[in-house]
Design an enzyme around this catalytic site. Structure first.
Site, short mmCIF file in Angstrom:
data_model
loop_
_atom_site.label_atom_id
_atom_site.label_comp_id
_atom_site.label_asym_id
_atom_site.label_seq_id
_atom_site.Cartn_x
_atom_site.Cartn_y
_atom_site.Cartn_z
N CYS A 25 37.74 32.44 40.65
CA CYS A 25 37.19 33.78 40.81
C CYS A 25 36.83 34.44 39.49
CB CYS A 25 38.14 34.65 41.61
SG CYS A 25 39.75 34.83 40.85
N HIS A 28 43.34 37.99 41.90
CA HIS A 28 41.91 37.85 42.16
C HIS A 28 41.14 38.70 41.14
CE1 HIS A 28 38.59 36.58 44.52
NE2 HIS A 28 38.26 37.78 44.98
N ASP A 88 32.13 40.93 45.72
CA ASP A 88 33.03 39.83 45.42
C ASP A 88 32.26 38.52 45.47
OD1 ASP A 88 35.01 38.06 45.04
OD2 ASP A 88 36.23 38.66 46.77
#
Lengths: 300, 645
Positions: free
Chosen positions: B398, B442, B457
């Site tokens: 991520c 994250h 995202d």
């Protein structure tokens, strides 16, 4: 209840009127192998009670009137030189009997008193290097006049302990009094009843009293009672272990008289006042109230 | 000499139990010394070794003190104190001669047990402490009881402890709590706490993904929101140096709203594990700052102090972002050079006249269609990491996606920032709360579009199931070897226990450890006590005193009871019978024998006479005659007490 005892109580009740509790206590005292001190004024029936008890149970009865010139020998017996046989021959005193009435014991000198009290404990007479056993059962009923103290030698506490119970008879109730008055018009003295028992049977009964059961909780109750008299500084001295043993013995006898083979707290309570009253002296000089002790100690 | 070797051994055993948890904390020489001293003390008892002479003991004591001072120097705090206490515990055992000495040892042992709290307050440790206090108490009882068996003493020790519980509970709830740490000397060199650092670079989040450690737990009064909206923001990073995203711009405080929440606002309680940083995680987007925290203009929460102990926060979040003015040029700043291919791509977007929203879509399209792989092991990258990632390796976690997307957008002149935090969480069905672990760490971006900072995202397009099932589906398991069915079932069972254990711990944390000064105040206020006023303080004192009196009174009554010997069954049942009668005014006098009682009942209540007589006869038989059937007696009592009259 053993039928002998019931009969005996019935017969005694016919002689000493309206004194059931005292009669039971006297009988319990005898069954517990104790001795009885009756404290009361003269003419209340002490002698009658003693005599009736002996007769009803078929026991030998003797009486000694204590005076301040009474010697130990007069009670225990003396050895007299017999010229014919050139030996001393022992002449047993009145103590050699089953039931001895020691009338007005506090009029005797301390010397004579202790001679008797020792015999009461030992159940034997030691004189001239020989020991003579007393007949069994041996039961002393001593009386003393509590009010008339002039010229008396009050029993010290240590010797009061030798008496299992101290009771007083008190005046008869009104009905009994009436019956008593009527009776004395007829014969003057009550006729003594027949014996319903004998020395052997009484010994056997005493033996059976020993086997009356005392449970743990009951012994704890007795212990608590003893403990209560010893703590808190209420009394000059608390009840002694000997008094405790006596209490158990007396309770057994009472339970036996009630026809049970085990002791209940009520038995202990029934005998406790007669047992503790003369053994305790309150610390502040006021009177001892055994009933108050019973009320204060919870039954476990 | 203590003649009873056994009693001494049991005392030592209790000491050892109390001391055992300290072994990992104290320096090794302390542990060795204590064990050696206890060994010698046992030798004195069993082998007749001589008691060390007085001068030697004095020298040893002074030596120990010097050693502790030398080891810890000036920082005479928790560790030094415990070390000294331990050494003296060893020395005292060596000179123990009498029962009195053993008493001193045992009282010392209580103190040693308490010091365990300085190191650990977990559920397990508390249970262990309870156990060791029980053991020490049992040893104390044993010292006096003279029983040959240990079990009755152990039972009595436990009983004493259980009897103390109501009082402990009362004091726990009402005794005024100190604000802050009790000892004020929290050692700062606690074990390294895992969690975020203040920067984001390739690998910084991936490193966390294997850690099952709990970051925080969240309790929602209502239903738990959808998993794909559970973004827990921690930090907003605003600057990039070619490798690392970090915080550089000055932050302002935002206005905290404590009312007028929108329809979508979600209240929740977040219990944060200590991470020794000041920031506090909150669901997108927190709208107000609870006591002790501030709300920053980038909509993150920060504590006034570092979170060095487990902390509870009552929070409210509203997912809708607010209108904000156009951010300054700092929000599109990038390093002067590097990553040329990415800059080219951004310039193409810009030249083709794409709007910011379209550029976001283009970037997401790139990730979706460009053959990108979501992996925990992207491999090392050296220079121009964005270019390498976008055009060469195409493998990333991520942080790679967020970093690359932010870079592209900034290069195209769109204000963008990187947010690090956690995403998702595991619902514990046994407690109805959410566990967020380090592995849920994250990173995502926020793009300023249409006057608002909007969450984007990029990971969600590459690995949509990341948001649904969490990161675990990506964690390599045994290099692709399928686990046999049995082992998987076993894992399920293990997971069940793990969740149960977590729920137990969570309750412990919430209700015991989390019972802070503030919550105590809250409780008092609900009871109408304001301790800042004289009247309130008096009320509180009265409350405490009344509680104490009540507890002591009950204890005293129980004691009196048991002194009356009501402990055995027959007496207990008889007591029930008597109480039943007491209710109708026929209480047994304490000194009233059974037959007298029966007689009185019969006189006063002839209707009850026979029944009462039956009960009492059975009682007399059991208690005084020593015969009879206890079960029948019990039935009689139950029958009698079941009646109404």
């Amino acid at each position: 209840m053993v039928s002998t005892l019931r009969q005996a109580l019935d017969l005694l009740g016919g002689v000493v009127l309206g004194k059931d509790t005292q009669l039971r206590l006297s009988l319990a005292c005898l069954l517990a192998r104790g001795h009885l001190l009756i404290e009361d004024i003269p003419g209340i029936g002490k002698t009658t009670l003693a005599k009736a008890l002996a007769v009803v149970l078929g026991l030998e009865f003797k009486r000694v009137q204590f005076t301040n010139d009474l010697l130990p020998g007069d009670v225990l017996g003396v050895s007299v030189f017999d010229a014919a046989q050139s030996t001393f021959v022992f002449h047993p005193g009145p103590v050699f009997t089953n039931v001895l009435l020691a009338d007005e014991i506090n009029r005797g000198t301390p010397r004579t008193q202790s001679a008797l009290l020792e015999v009461m404990e030992e159940q034997q007479v030691s004189l001239d290097n020989s020991t003579r056993l007393l007949p069994r059962p041996f039961f002393v009923l001593a009386t003393q006049n509590a009010l008339d103290q002039a010229g008396t030698y009050p029993l010290p506490e240590s010797q009061l302990d030798r008496f299992l119970f101290r009771i007083s008879l008190g005046y008869p109730d009104l009905d009994s009094e009436l019956e008593l008055l009527g009776r004395s018009q007829n014969a003057g003295r009550p006729t003594l009843p027949e014996a319903v028992s004998n020395a052997g049977e009484v010994l056997d009964l005493q033996e059976r009293v020993d086997h009356v059961r005392t449970s743990g909780p009951l012994l704890r109750y007795v212990r608590d009672l003893l403990d209560w008299t010893r703590t808190g500084g209420r009394f000059v001295n608390g009840l002694s272990p000997r008094a405790g043993q006596a209490l158990v013995r007396a309770s057994r006898a009472w339970a036996f008289l009630e026809g049970r083979d085990f002791v209940l707290p009520e038995d202990v309570q029934a005998v406790f006042p007669s047992l503790a009253g003369h053994r305790l002296r309150s610390a502040d000089g006021s009177g001892v109230d055994p009933a108050a002790i019973l009320d204060a100690v919870p039954i476990p | 000499m203590i003649h009873d070797k056994r009693r001494f051994s049991i005392t030592l055993l209790a000491l050892a139990l109390a001391f055992a948890p300290h072994l990992p904390h104290v320096p090794i020489f302390v542990g060795i010394f204590v064990c050696a001293a206890w060994g010698y003390a046992l030798g004195m008892q069993y082998r007749g070794w001589p008691v060390p002479p007085r001068w030697l003991r004095v020298v040893l004591a002074l030596g120990c003190l010097a050693l502790v001072l030398f080891t810890y120097g000036r920082s005479f705090g928790r560790d030094a104190g415990v070390a000294l206490l331990s050494l003296m515990l060893g020395l005292k055992a060596v000179e123990s001669k009498s029962v009195r000495d053993m008493l001193a040892l045992l009282f010392l042992a209580y103190f040693v047990v308490v010091t365990n709290v300085l190191y650990s307050q977990t559920l397990v440790m508390s249970a262990y402490m309870f156990f060791s206090v029980m053991a020490v108490t049992a040893a104390l009882v044993h010292l006096h009881s003279g029983e040959s068996r240990l079990l009755p003493d152990l039972r009595r020790g436990g009983l004493l402890l259980v009897q103390a519980l109501p009082l402990a509970l009362l004091l726990f709830v009402f005794f005024p709590r100190l604000q802050g740490a009790l000892w004020g000397v929290h050692d700062q060199r606690d074990e390294g706490v895992s969690g975020f650092s203040e920067t984001l670079e390739p690998g910084s989040v991936a490193n966390l993904s294997l850690s099952r450690e709990v970051a925080f737990r969240v309790d929602f009064p209502g239903p738990i929101p959808d998993r794909d909206s559970l973004y827990w923001r921690g930090l907003v990073l605003d600057s990039f140096d070619g490798l690392t995203w970090f915080r550089d711009l000055p932050v302002e405080l935002a206005q905290s709203r404590s009312e007028n929440f929108s329809q979508q606002a979600v209240p929740y309680t977040l219990t944060l594990e200590p991470h020794n940083k000041e920031w506090i995680f909150a669901l997108d987007l927190p709208v107000f700052a609870p006591r002790g925290t501030v709300l920053r203009s980038d909509r993150t929460l920060a504590g006034m102090r570092m979170v060095s102990s487990r902390s509870r926060f009552e929070l409210v979040s509203d997912p809708a972002p607010e209108q904000t003015p156009l951010p300054g040029p700092a929000w599109i700043a990038l390093p002067e050079d590097g990553n040329p291919r990415s800059r080219d791509l951004a310039r193409q977007w810009k030249d083709s006249g794409l709007s910011p929203a379209e550029m976001v879509a283009a970037a997401l399209e790139l990730f979706r269609e460009g053959g990108f792989v979501y992996t925990l092991r992207p491999g090392a990258m050296a220079a121009d990491i964005v270019d390498q990632f976008l055009f060469a390796t195409r493998q990333g976690y991520c942080e790679h996606y967020s970093s690359a997307m932010a870079f592209l957008l900034r290069a195209a002149g769109v204000p963008v920032r990187v947010v690090v935090g956690y995403q998702g969480g595991e619902e514990n069905p046994m407690g109805g709360y959410l566990i967020v672990r380090q592995s849920d760490a994250h990173a995502w971006v926020e793009v300023w579009v249409d006057g608002r900072w909007q969450r984007v995202d990029p990971t969600s397009v590459v690995a949509p199931q990341r948001l649904v099932t969490g990161v675990e589906s990506f964690v390599p398991q045994g290099q692709g070897v399928l686990l046999p069915e049995g082992i998987r079932a076993l894992r399920q069972v293990g997971r069940f226990f793990q969740l149960g254990w977590d729920a137990a711990n969570n309750s412990w944390n919430q209700w015991v450890l989390g019972f802070s000064h503030e919550r105590q105040r809250g409780l008092w206020e609900r009871l109408g006590i304001d301790p800042t006023t004289i009247a309130g303080a008096g009320k509180l004192a009265a409350f405490l005193a009344a509680g104490l009196c009540l507890t002591l009174g009950v204890a005293f009554a129980v004691m009196l009871r048991s002194r009356q010997g009501e402990r055995d069954q027959v007496a207990l049942l008889y007591g029930r019978f008597c109480r039943k009668l007491a209710a109708i005014g026929l209480a047994r006098k304490p000194a009233e024998g059974p037959h007298d009682y029966a007689g009185r009942i019969g006189r006063q209540r002839p209707d009850l006479g026979q029944a009462a007589r039956d009960v009492i006869d059975a009682y007399v038989a059991l208690r005084y005659r020593g015969s009879g059937d206890p079960a029948a007696f019990k039935r009689l009592i139950e029958e009698f007490t079941g009646r109404t009259f």
